[in-house]
Design an enzyme around this catalytic site. Structure first.
Site, PDB file in Angstrom:
ATOM      1  N   ASP A   1       0.845  -1.187   0.000  1.00 33.15           N
ATOM      2  CA  ASP A   1       0.000   0.000   0.000  1.00 33.15           C
ATOM      3  C   ASP A   1       0.889   1.247   0.000  1.00 33.15           C
ATOM      4  OD1 ASP A   1      -2.142  -1.715   0.277  1.00 33.15           O
ATOM      5  OD2 ASP A   1      -2.216  -1.509   2.461  1.00 33.15           O
TER       6      ASP A   1
HETATM    7  N1  URA Z   1      -0.966  -5.967   4.124  1.00 32.79           N
HETATM    8  C1  URA Z   1      -1.549  -4.730   4.071  1.00 32.79           C
HETATM    9  O1  URA Z   1      -2.598  -4.514   4.658  1.00 32.79           O
HETATM   10  N2  URA Z   1      -0.923  -3.768   3.370  1.00 32.79           N
HETATM   11  C2  URA Z   1       0.240  -3.954   2.727  1.00 32.79           C
HETATM   12  O2  URA Z   1       0.776  -3.011   2.112  1.00 32.79           O
HETATM   13  C3  URA Z   1       0.840  -5.227   2.787  1.00 32.79           C
HETATM   14  C4  URA Z   1       0.206  -6.216   3.491  1.00 32.79           C
END
Ligand code: URA
Length: 239
Positions: A106
């Site tokens: 993310d």
């Molecule tokens: N899990 C998440 O919620 N976000 C990420 O970026 C990676 C794993």
């Protein structure tokens, strides 16, 4: 190990040194040699391993990079905002086939992300069958309730909207609002949704490692080239 045989301009353009139309000018400006003999003819064919630019071997034909992703950069080729690829040298950005992230983090997640232009490797490591271990450190909005370790390890946790429970995950408590979590899947927003299912919220997320690759020795935004050919020669990519 790849060692393709093609025209010099084709090598240079696929590795991002210059475009095909710029190749003639590039050979005038820079010393490009085949077996240490300077060339000016862009149509000359050669093996990748026999070509040098300014006495340096060409970049590898397949690249695998490990980056310590900063917050706010996006793992995408076409979304608005600062793209992760803009942190790479121009030459890497111009490669064809393109370099892409192996899976995604993310925008607000930091830490270990692999990038490659090897489509088969990317596919292998992002396939649902891939069981590469990913270790995260998460900061939580609320203190832990106490049953999270057991629930995550159970292999029975069902995320909202899904039919298949998560595989067992290992959680270590670092403080009441700080944990280390090891998972082997890569479902959409998995870590945030796991804590959401516990009535909690992740306020900061950092991926410490992806498989054997840890960002402990990389500054934020820094990347390193992984010796991919060595791994390939040993018949493995990532264990
Ligand atoms: N899990 C998440 O919620 N976000 C990420 O970026 C990676 C794993």
């Amino acid at each position: 190990m790849q060692n393709s045989y093609k025209r010099v301009d084709a090598h240079l353009s696929s590795l991002g040194y210059c475009s095909r139309s710029e190749a003639k000018k590039f050979l005038k400006m820079f010393k490009v040699s085949i077996d240490d003999v300077r060339v000016f003819d862009v149509t000359k064919k050669a093996y990748h391993n026999d070509i040098s630019v300014e006495n340096e071997p060409l970049d590898a034909e397949s690249l695998l990079l490990l980056m310590n992703k900063p917050s706010s950069v996006i793992c995408s080729h076409d979304d608005a905002g600062v793209l992760i690829y803009s942190l790479l040298p121009q030459r890497f950005q111009r490669r064809n086939p393109k370099i892409s992230t192996i899976g995604r983090l993310d925008a607000d997640t930091t830490g270990a992300i692999l990038l490659t232009d090897d489509g088969a490797l990317n596919h292998k490591l992002t396939s649902p069958k891939s069981d590469v271990s990913k270790v995260y450190e998460a900061t939580l909005a609320q203190p832990l309730k106490g049953d999270e370790v057991e629930i995550f390890a159970s292999g029975e946790l069902l995320l909202h909207g899904e039919k298949k429970p998560l595989l067992p995950a290992k959680m270590e408590v670092l403080s009441p609002t700080h944990v280390r979590l090891e998972i082997s899947e890569g479902r959409y927003h998995q870590v945030k949704r796991m804590f959401g299912a516990m009535g909690n919220r992740v306020t900061a997320l950092h991926r410490v490692s992806f498989g054997e690759f840890s960002v402990e020795n990389l500054e934020t935004g820094e990347y390193k080239v992984i010796d991919f050919t060595q791994n390939a020669q040993e018949g493995k990519y990532i264990t």
